[in-house]
Design an enzyme around this catalytic site. Structure first.
Site, PDB file in Angstrom:
ATOM      1  CG  HIS A  40       0.060   0.212   2.820  1.00 20.69           C
ATOM      2  ND1 HIS A  40       0.642  -1.179   3.129  1.00 20.69           N
ATOM      3  CD2 HIS A  40       0.323   1.292   3.315  1.00 20.69           C
ATOM      4  CE1 HIS A  40       1.020  -1.047   4.031  1.00 20.69           C
ATOM      5  NE2 HIS A  40       1.127   0.772   4.779  1.00 20.69           N
ATOM      6  CG  HIS A 125       8.381   4.636   0.290  1.00 27.80           C
ATOM      7  ND1 HIS A 125       8.002   5.536   1.130  1.00 27.80           N
ATOM      8  CD2 HIS A 125       8.989   4.417   1.222  1.00 27.80           C
ATOM      9  CE1 HIS A 125       8.509   5.751   2.412  1.00 27.80           C
ATOM     10  NE2 HIS A 125       8.571   4.175   2.139  1.00 27.80           N
TER      11      HIS A 125
END
Length: 187
Positions: A40, A125
């Site tokens: 996620h 990221h």
């Protein structure tokens, strides 16, 4: 409750990253790899919160808005803090500017509830693995370099999610508690 706010990945991106993780796991099984279903894009780590605070957190998150959906492209690989002493291996993200603004808006909204603001600048990221101790086996370094410029897909979204994380011996288990639209849906 251990909580965070994140964007969920579409199946195609998850599958592309899952294939990469499977090939790298074969090279370095001792590395702490993230399970593909747990990938996620974190916008805000809230941490431990009393269940009695959940309604206030939901209310604060419902107010975070953006003028448009955000676009996210998953491309490239890297390390935090660096390749010489890696603690985190990540997939890079290129996002529309409003993603950073949205993360700041969520940070401001939750700060009003006593949840500390992020101390580091938002750096989107996807964490793919953690290294303890921070060292990179040479075979894994080579395999990562072979994939360093790879693109894993993209998506456009107008919602983020409040997610509960339960830590278990088999790894973290995530449950989406609520989804929040932050921009009008596109026709």
């Amino acid at each position: 409750m251990r909580l965070f706010v994140a964007l969920e990945l579409p199946a195609t991106v998850r599958e592309n990253l899952g294939a990469l993780l499977e090939s790298l796991r074969a090279v370095s099984p001792q590395t702490r790899w993230v399970r593909p279903e747990n990938l996620h894009l974190t916008l805000k780590f809230i941490g431990e919160a009393a269940e009695t605070k959940l309604a206030a957190i939901r209310s604060a998150l419902a107010g975070a808005r953006s003028d448009q959906p955000t676009t996210v492209i998953f491309r490239g690989l890297g390390f935090f803090p660096n390749e010489k002493r890696p603690r985190v291996f990540w997939a890079g993200i290129e996002a529309s500017p409003n993603l950073k603004t949205l993360a700041a808006e969520i940070d401001r909204a939750t700060e009003k509830l006593g949840i500390p603001r992020e101390q580091r600048p938002f750096s989107p990221h996807l964490t793919l693995a953690r290294f303890e101790p921070p060292e990179l086996p040479e075979k894994l370094r080579s395999a990562i370099q072979e994939n360093s410029a790879r693109e894993f897909g993209s998506f456009r979204t107008n919602q983020y999610h409040l997610i509960e994380s339960k830590l278990k011996p088999s790894g973290a288990e995530y449950t989406t508690l609520e989804s929040f639209p932050f921009a009008a849906a596109e026709a």
